[in-house]
Design an enzyme around this catalytic site. Structure first.
Site, mmCIF file in Angstrom:
data_model
loop_
_atom_site.group_PDB
_atom_site.id
_atom_site.type_symbol
_atom_site.label_atom_id
_atom_site.label_comp_id
_atom_site.label_asym_id
_atom_site.label_seq_id
_atom_site.Cartn_x
_atom_site.Cartn_y
_atom_site.Cartn_z
ATOM 1 N N CYS A 1 68.137 48.528 26.179
ATOM 2 C CA CYS A 1 69.439 47.883 25.929
ATOM 3 C C CYS A 1 69.249 46.589 25.128
ATOM 4 C CB CYS A 1 70.189 47.654 27.234
ATOM 5 S SG CYS A 1 71.924 47.269 26.959
ATOM 6 N N HIS B 1 70.742 52.804 28.993
ATOM 7 C CA HIS B 1 69.936 52.461 30.165
ATOM 8 C C HIS B 1 69.357 53.730 30.795
ATOM 9 C CE1 HIS B 1 70.835 48.172 30.727
ATOM 10 N NE2 HIS B 1 71.988 48.452 30.146
ATOM 11 N N GLU C 1 67.362 53.932 33.169
ATOM 12 C CA GLU C 1 67.286 53.745 34.626
ATOM 13 C C GLU C 1 68.644 53.908 35.298
ATOM 14 O OE1 GLU C 1 67.598 51.483 32.421
ATOM 15 O OE2 GLU C 1 68.339 49.585 33.205
#
Lengths: 200, 266
Positions: free
Chosen positions: A79, A179, A181
Site C-alpha cells: 500500500c 493489502h 494481509e
C-alpha cells in the site's frame, strides 16, 4: 529453516495482520525499527498506512539501510509501502526511496476517494508473486493516491477511474497497492509466495 | 471493477456475541472469533464488531477480541461502539482493527473525527450516523421525497435513544469535510423491520457526499441488497440478523446480486 522477514515498524500502522499472514506463509516475521534486524533478515516488508510525508519522515533513520538492503534481498512494499518506493508524491514533500523512478499522484476526481474495497487484478506479465493467482481475482484496496512508474515495472493493474499499478516488480523489489494481509485466502497465498521468494 | 461489499455486523458485549446467533455447525456461536471466521468462509467482504459493553472491563475485553480476530481472519475489520477519544482509536487500531466507527462522540465533539483522521488517516475513520425520518417541510433541512411522504432525517445518538435535531444529510457532508473516509448510515426507521433499507435516505447521502456509504438497517431479503446498490447507490450493505439466523448466507446474497448485474466478489 524459516526465512526471517523484517516488517519495518516506522509509525502506527496496523502490523498485526501482516505479521500473522507472513507467519502463516511459513516465515519467521520480526517487527522492528532497527537497522541490524533489517541487515540480518532474509527479506524486508515495508508496510504502510497514513500519509507519504509523515511516513518518509519517520522512515528517515532507516532510509539508507533499506535502499542498500533492497539490492541484496527481496523486499515487499504494501500500500503506502509501494508508494514510498517511488521518487516523489503529490501527497507531500520529501523524497521517496527512489528505488523505482516515477511519481505518486492523486486519484482522479470522477471517482469516490478513497478507493476502498475489493477490486480485480489484470495481470500484465508473469511474476513469482502470482503463483496460484489469476486475472480477475479480487484483492482489498484502500488508498487515495497511486503510482505512475516511469519504468517497466507493472506486473498487474486494477481499474478505478484510471488504470492503477496494483503490483510492481523491479529486481528484488516487489510491491502491492492492495493489502494482501486483508485480502482473504488469495492475499495469504501472495504472502506465501513472497515467503517462498525469501527462502530462495 | 470495484465490487459492492456485503458486511455482516456482530454485536459484542463483554467479549461475547449477543443477539442470539443460530448455527448448528458452530462450536461456539457466542465467540466473535469463531463467527468472524465463519463469515469470512462465506465470502463476507468485511466485518463490523459493535461493542455494546457498558463497562470499562467489557471494553478492555473487546481489545482482546480484536487481537484474537485479527490473528485469524484476514479481511478488514471495523470496530465501533463507545469510542470517545483519539486514544480509543489508537488502541483499537493497534489491536489489529482496520477502521473505527465513531458515532455519538463525533456529534458531541466533531473535532474528534478531524483529529483521528489526521493522526491515523481518513481510511480508518468511519463516521456512523443513525438517522430517523421527520415528516415535516423545513427550509433549513434537506427534505427528501419518499413513498411515505416528504421528510428530513434527524441524527440520533446514544444508540438511537436521543434525537439531536441535526440534519443527517448535512451532518454526512460535515463528517466528510472533517476527514471521515466512509459513512456507516443506519436508518432507525428501517432497523429491525426486515422491510428493506431506507433507499431515499441512502441515496440522498450517497449523492451528497463523495466517500463510500454503507447502508444499514432493514435487510430482510436478497432483493433489499439489490435495492440498496441499484437504487440507493450504496457502496456496501451491512446486516446482522439476516445472517445470524441463517436466513441467507453471504454467498446467497452475492449470487443473487451477480445474477442481477451487480459486481460482487464471489
Amino acid at each position: 529453516m524459516k526465512p526471517q522477514i523484517a516488517i519495518v515498524d516506522y509509525g502506527m500502522g496496523n502490523l498485526r495482520s501482516a505479521y500473522r499472514g507472513l507467519e502463516r506463509g511459513g516465515a519467521k516475521p520480526v517487527i522492528t525499527d532497527k537497522k541490524e534486524d533489517l541487515e540480518a533478515s532474509d527479506a524486508i516488508v515495508l508496510p504502510g498506512v497514513g500519509a507519504f510525508e509523515d511516513a518518509m519522515a519517520n522512515l528517515y533513520p532507516l532510509r539508507e539501510v533499506i535502499i542498500k538492503e533492497a539490492e541484496k534481498k527481496p523486499m515487499l512494499g504494501i500500500c503506502l509501502g509501494l508508494q514510498l518506493l517511488f521518487t516523489c508524491s503529490e501527497e507531500g514533500e520529501g523524497r521517496g526511496l527512489d528505488l523505482i523512478k516515477g511519481r505518486v499522484v492523486r486519484l482522479p476526481r470522477n471517482v469516490k476517494i478513497p478507493h476502498m474495497g475489493w477490486n480485480s487484478l489484470e495481470i500484465k506479465r508473469d511474476s513469482r508473486l502470482l503463483a496460484g493467482i489469476k486475472s480477475g481475482d479480487y484483492f482489498y484496496f484502500v488508498h487515495s493516491y497511486y503510482a505512475q512508474p516511469e519504468e517497466e515495472v507493472t506486473v498487474a493493474t486494477t481499474s478505478y477511474g484510471v488504470e492503477i499499478p496494483a503490483i510492481v516488480e523491479k529486481g528484488n523489489v516487489f510491491a502491492t497497492q492492495f493489502h494482501p494481509e486483508k485480502s482473504g485466502k488469495l492475499g495469504l497465498k501472495l504472502l506465501k509466495n513472497f515467503v517462498g521468494i525469501a527462502s530462495e | 471493477m470495484l465490487t459492492k461489499r456485503i458486511i455482516p455486523c456482530l454485536d459484542v458485549k463483554d467479549g461475547r456475541v449477543v443477539k442470539g446467533v443460530h448455527f448448528k455447525n458452530l462450536r461456539d456461536a457466542g465467540s466473535p472469533v469463531e463467527l468472524a471466521r465463519f463469515y469470512d468462509e462465506q465470502g463476507a467482504d468485511e466485518l463490523v464488531f459493535l461493542d455494546i459493553s457498558a463497562s470499562h472491563e467489557g471494553r478492555k475485553t473487546m481489545i482482546e477480541v480484536v487481537k484474537a480476530t485479527a490473528d485469524q481472519v484476514f479481511i478488514p475489520l471495523t470496530v465501533g461502539g463507545g469510542i470517545s477519544e483519539v486514544e480509543d482509536v489508537r488502541r483499537i487500531l493497534k489491536a489489529g482493527a482496520d477502521k473505527t466507527a465513531i458515532n455519538t462522540a463525533a456529534v458531541k465533539n466533531p473535532e474528534l473525527i478531524a483529529k483521528a483522521a489526521r493522526r491515523f488517516g481518513s481510511q480508518c475513520i468511519v463516521a456512523a450516523i443513525d438517522a430517523k425520518r421527520v415528516y415535516e417541510e423545513r427550509e433549513d433541512r434537506y427534505v427528501v421525497d419518499t413513498p411515505e411522504g416528504r421528510c428530513w432525517f434527524e441524527v440520533y445518538i446514544y444508540g438511537g435513544r436521543k434525537g439531536t435535531g441535526k440534519d443527517a444529510i448535512a451532518w454526512a457532508k460535515e463528517v466528510e469535510a472533517l476527514g471521515a473516509g466512509e459513512i456507516l448510515l443506519t436508518s432507525m426507521d428501517a432497523d429491525g423491520t426486515k422491510m428493506g433499507f431506507d433507499i431515499p435516505l441512502t441515496r440522498a447521502v450517497a449523492e451528497e457526499t463523495s466517500v463510500p456509504v454503507i447502508a444499514s438497517g432493514g435487510a430482510g431479503k436478497v432483493e433489499h441488497f439489490y435495492d440498496a446498490f441499484a437504487h440507493g447507490k450504496a457502496d456496501a450493505a451491512l446486516a446482522a440478523s439476516v445472517f445470524h439466523y441463517g436466513e441467507y448466507t453471504v454467498q446467497d446474497i452475492k449470487a443473487y446480486l451477480k445474477a442481477r448485474g451487480i459486481e460482487v466478489r464471489l
